[in-house]
Design an enzyme around this catalytic site. Structure first.
Site, short mmCIF file in Angstrom:
data_model
loop_
_atom_site.label_atom_id
_atom_site.label_comp_id
_atom_site.label_asym_id
_atom_site.label_seq_id
_atom_site.Cartn_x
_atom_site.Cartn_y
_atom_site.Cartn_z
N ASP A 69 0.65 -1.12 -0.09
CA ASP A 69 0.20 -0.22 -0.08
C ASP A 69 1.10 1.18 0.06
OD1 ASP A 69 -3.22 0.75 0.86
OD2 ASP A 69 -1.84 2.17 1.13
N ILE A 70 0.60 2.08 -0.80
CA ILE A 70 1.22 3.31 -0.86
C ILE A 70 1.37 4.26 0.20
CG2 ILE A 70 -0.39 5.19 -1.80
CD1 ILE A 70 1.60 5.98 -3.62
N ASN A 89 -13.00 -3.14 2.46
CA ASN A 89 -13.65 -1.80 2.40
C ASN A 89 -14.80 -1.94 1.40
OD1 ASN A 89 -12.25 -0.69 4.83
ND2 ASN A 89 -10.87 0.09 3.70
N GLY A 99 -15.15 3.64 3.81
CA GLY A 99 -13.75 3.96 3.46
C GLY A 99 -13.09 3.65 2.36
N GLN A 100 -13.85 2.91 1.48
CA GLN A 100 -13.49 2.61 0.04
C GLN A 100 -13.11 3.91 -0.73
OE1 GLN A 100 -15.91 -0.35 -2.02
NE2 GLN A 100 -14.04 -0.63 -3.55
N HIS A 151 -10.42 -5.13 -3.68
CA HIS A 151 -9.04 -5.40 -3.04
C HIS A 151 -9.09 -5.89 -1.75
CE1 HIS A 151 -9.91 -1.16 -2.58
NE2 HIS A 151 -9.09 -1.13 -1.42
N LEU A 152 -8.20 -6.65 -1.16
CA LEU A 152 -8.17 -7.14 0.21
C LEU A 152 -6.95 -6.45 0.77
CD1 LEU A 152 -9.97 -9.32 -0.93
CD2 LEU A 152 -8.49 -11.04 0.38
N HIS A 153 -6.93 -5.75 2.01
CA HIS A 153 -5.90 -5.28 2.69
C HIS A 153 -5.28 -6.30 3.54
CE1 HIS A 153 -6.97 -0.93 2.04
NE2 HIS A 153 -8.11 -1.23 1.61
P1 5GP Z 1 -9.58 1.51 0.03
O1 5GP Z 1 -9.70 2.60 0.99
O2 5GP Z 1 -10.13 1.98 -1.24
O3 5GP Z 1 -10.03 0.25 0.84
O4 5GP Z 1 -8.09 1.41 -0.08
C1 5GP Z 1 -7.32 1.81 -0.98
C2 5GP Z 1 -5.79 1.64 -0.76
O5 5GP Z 1 -5.08 2.04 -1.85
C3 5GP Z 1 -5.50 2.74 0.14
O6 5GP Z 1 -4.99 2.08 1.53
C4 5GP Z 1 -4.42 3.66 -0.66
O7 5GP Z 1 -3.38 4.08 0.36
C5 5GP Z 1 -4.02 2.81 -1.46
N1 5GP Z 1 -3.78 3.23 -2.73
C6 5GP Z 1 -4.11 4.26 -3.44
N2 5GP Z 1 -3.52 4.63 -4.45
C7 5GP Z 1 -2.39 3.86 -4.60
C8 5GP Z 1 -1.27 3.73 -5.56
O8 5GP Z 1 -1.20 4.23 -6.57
N3 5GP Z 1 -0.53 2.67 -5.29
C9 5GP Z 1 -0.59 1.92 -4.17
N4 5GP Z 1 0.51 0.92 -4.02
N5 5GP Z 1 -1.68 1.92 -3.29
C10 5GP Z 1 -2.48 2.79 -3.43
#
Ligand code: 5GP
Length: 115
Positions: A30-31, A86, A92-93, A99-101
């Site tokens: 994750d970035i 999420n 919070g998505q 995707h799975l964290h």
């Molecule tokens: P969500 O909040 O949709 O469940 O998770 C999206 C995740 O993607 C966030 O934790 C965010 O930090 C990560 N993310 C967003 N843009 C990028 C990117 O360009 N590269 C990577 N590796 N992660 C990203």
């Protein structure tokens, strides 16, 4: 594929290091990590949210869970990690490509799943 940042990462349009890849999914760091280990397991098929998955995605959803376990083993955190999905902006998505964290490397308190 999807027209999201993850779709572009999967297609190679945005370069990214894959920690894991198979025919159906990838794993990347994750970035903006929320824990010492914060990895995203992303299906190559671009399903926007978990609730958008259909019966046709049953095998893929199972595959993602198995892949998450393999990635956790690969990262040395198989004994202690959390898996989070999420679903929807209200939860919070922010990227609408399922995707799975995988969250690990920090203490998890029993009975405190949210946060
Ligand atoms: P969500 O909040 O949709 O469940 O998770 C999206 C995740 O993607 C966030 O934790 C965010 O930090 C990560 N993310 C967003 N843009 C990028 C990117 O360009 N590269 C990577 N590796 N992660 C990203």
């Amino acid at each position: 594929m999807s027209d999201t940042i993850f779709g572009k990462i999967i297609s190679g349009e945005i370069p990214s290091e894959f920690l894991y890849e198979d025919d159906h999914c990838i794993a990347i760091n994750d970035i903006s990590p929320q824990a010492p280990v914060h990895v995203l397991v992303i299906p190559k098929r671009g399903i926007p949210r978990l609730v958008d998955a259909t019966d046709d995605d049953q095998a893929l959803l199972g595959h993602l869970m198995l892949a998450a376990g393999r990635v956790a083993e690969q990262l040395g955190v198989a004994d202690s990690f959390r898996l989070i999905v999420n679903n929807g902006a209200g939860a919070g998505q922010t990227v609408f490509h399922l995707h799975l964290h995988i969250i690990a490397g920090r203490t998890f308190a029993e009975g405190h799943m949210a946060g």
